[in-house]
Write a protein that holds these residues in place. Structure first.
Motif, PDB file in Angstrom:
ATOM      1  N   THR A  96       0.836  -1.198   0.000  1.00  0.00           N
ATOM      2  CA  THR A  96       0.000   0.000   0.000  1.00  0.00           C
ATOM      3  C   THR A  96       0.873   1.251   0.000  1.00  0.00           C
ATOM      4  OG1 THR A  96      -0.169   0.073   2.405  1.00  0.00           O
ATOM      5  CG2 THR A  96      -1.879  -1.152   1.223  1.00  0.00           C
ATOM      6  N   GLU A  97       0.408   2.252  -0.716  1.00  0.00           N
ATOM      7  CA  GLU A  97       1.178   3.500  -0.818  1.00  0.00           C
ATOM      8  C   GLU A  97       1.120   4.294   0.477  1.00  0.00           C
ATOM      9  OE1 GLU A  97       1.531   7.233  -3.827  1.00  0.00           O
ATOM     10  OE2 GLU A  97      -0.481   6.656  -3.216  1.00  0.00           O
ATOM     11  N   VAL A  98      -0.048   4.376   1.082  1.00  0.00           N
ATOM     12  CA  VAL A  98      -0.248   5.250   2.227  1.00  0.00           C
ATOM     13  C   VAL A  98       0.480   4.772   3.476  1.00  0.00           C
ATOM     14  CG1 VAL A  98      -1.973   6.243   3.784  1.00  0.00           C
ATOM     15  CG2 VAL A  98      -2.442   6.096   1.340  1.00  0.00           C
ATOM     16  N   ASP A  99       0.218   3.533   3.891  1.00  0.00           N
ATOM     17  CA  ASP A  99       0.828   3.068   5.141  1.00  0.00           C
ATOM     18  C   ASP A  99       1.996   2.105   4.948  1.00  0.00           C
ATOM     19  OD1 ASP A  99      -0.672   0.951   4.259  1.00  0.00           O
ATOM     20  OD2 ASP A  99      -1.982   0.853   6.002  1.00  0.00           O
ATOM     21  N   LYS A 100       2.386   1.893   3.693  1.00  0.00           N
ATOM     22  CA  LYS A 100       3.558   1.058   3.370  1.00  0.00           C
ATOM     23  C   LYS A 100       3.475  -0.324   4.002  1.00  0.00           C
ATOM     24  CE  LYS A 100       5.795   4.665   1.506  1.00  0.00           C
ATOM     25  NZ  LYS A 100       4.736   5.537   1.125  1.00  0.00           N
ATOM     26  N   GLU A 101       2.291  -0.930   3.909  1.00  0.00           N
ATOM     27  CA  GLU A 101       2.079  -2.276   4.431  1.00  0.00           C
ATOM     28  C   GLU A 101       1.770  -3.221   3.283  1.00  0.00           C
ATOM     29  OE1 GLU A 101       2.608  -3.380   7.507  1.00  0.00           O
ATOM     30  OE2 GLU A 101       3.174  -1.369   8.141  1.00  0.00           O
ATOM     31  N   LEU A 102       1.948  -4.495   3.529  1.00  0.00           N
ATOM     32  CA  LEU A 102       1.644  -5.497   2.525  1.00  0.00           C
ATOM     33  C   LEU A 102       0.136  -5.598   2.342  1.00  0.00           C
ATOM     34  CD1 LEU A 102       2.895  -7.775   0.725  1.00  0.00           C
ATOM     35  CD2 LEU A 102       2.322  -9.317   2.611  1.00  0.00           C
ATOM     36  N   LEU A 103      -0.332  -5.388   1.119  1.00  0.00           N
ATOM     37  CA  LEU A 103      -1.743  -5.591   0.802  1.00  0.00           C
ATOM     38  C   LEU A 103      -1.967  -7.049   0.430  1.00  0.00           C
ATOM     39  CD1 LEU A 103      -4.615  -4.548   0.199  1.00  0.00           C
ATOM     40  CD2 LEU A 103      -3.830  -4.106  -2.141  1.00  0.00           C
ATOM     41  N   ALA A 104      -1.124  -7.561  -0.446  1.00  0.00           N
ATOM     42  CA  ALA A 104      -1.291  -8.935  -0.925  1.00  0.00           C
ATOM     43  C   ALA A 104       0.037  -9.476  -1.434  1.00  0.00           C
ATOM     44  CB  ALA A 104      -2.330  -8.982  -2.039  1.00  0.00           C
ATOM     45  N   CYS A 105       0.091 -10.790  -1.508  1.00  0.00           N
ATOM     46  CA  CYS A 105       1.244 -11.480  -2.062  1.00  0.00           C
ATOM     47  C   CYS A 105       0.710 -12.680  -2.818  1.00  0.00           C
ATOM     48  CB  CYS A 105       2.179 -11.928  -0.943  1.00  0.00           C
ATOM     49  SG  CYS A 105       3.632 -12.840  -1.516  1.00  0.00           S
ATOM     50  N   THR A 106       1.322 -12.977  -3.932  1.00  0.00           N
ATOM     51  CA  THR A 106       0.931 -14.149  -4.700  1.00  0.00           C
ATOM     52  C   THR A 106       2.167 -14.830  -5.259  1.00  0.00           C
ATOM     53  OG1 THR A 106      -0.467 -14.981  -6.487  1.00  0.00           O
ATOM     54  CG2 THR A 106       0.564 -12.847  -6.833  1.00  0.00           C
ATOM     55  N   GLY A 107       2.074 -16.121  -5.410  1.00  0.00           N
ATOM     56  CA  GLY A 107       3.165 -16.886  -6.001  1.00  0.00           C
ATOM     57  C   GLY A 107       2.652 -17.715  -7.159  1.00  0.00           C
TER      58      GLY A 107
END
Length: 113
Positions: A96-107
């Motif tokens: 995420t741009e605002v809070d610099k947290e992981l939104l999602a991850c995919t493999g």
């Protein structure tokens, strides 16, 4: 982004993030691209990839969840990629741009020659 910061983002997330974190800790290469991209077009792109992987029988990790989270996210995201040491998996991270947290991850498992 420093490796330690990316590891922090992947900690305590879902199974796809745990697999990406394990790869990263094993020495996987990674890149976090500068700039951001709106989440909605990414959701459409990854929904197409999801359909394609289902048709081809390609193994994925967290792709359905990533599509859902991207579709529901109103803001832009920063993209990153982690390539497993053995080359078997590619992980995409959406931050995420605002809070610099992981939104999602995919493999996605890569085709082996």
């Amino acid at each position: 982004m420093e490796r330690a910061e990316l590891e922090r983002l992947l900690t305590k997330a879902d199974d796809a993030a745990e697999a990406a974190l394990s790869s990263l800790r094993a020495g996987a290469s990674y890149v976090i691209w500068e700039g951001t991209t709106p989440a909605q077009p990414l959701a459409r792109t990854y929904a197409r990839r999801l359909r394609l992987t289902h048709r081809r029988g390609t193994e994925t990790f967290g792709l359905e969840r990533a599509v859902r989270l991207l579709a529901g996210h109103g803001g832009p995201v920063r993209l990153g990629r982690i390539d497993s040491v053995d080359g078997a998996w590619i992980y995409m991270v959406f931050i995420t741009e605002v809070d610099k947290e992981l939104l999602a991850c995919t493999g996605v498992r890569r085709k082996q020659p």
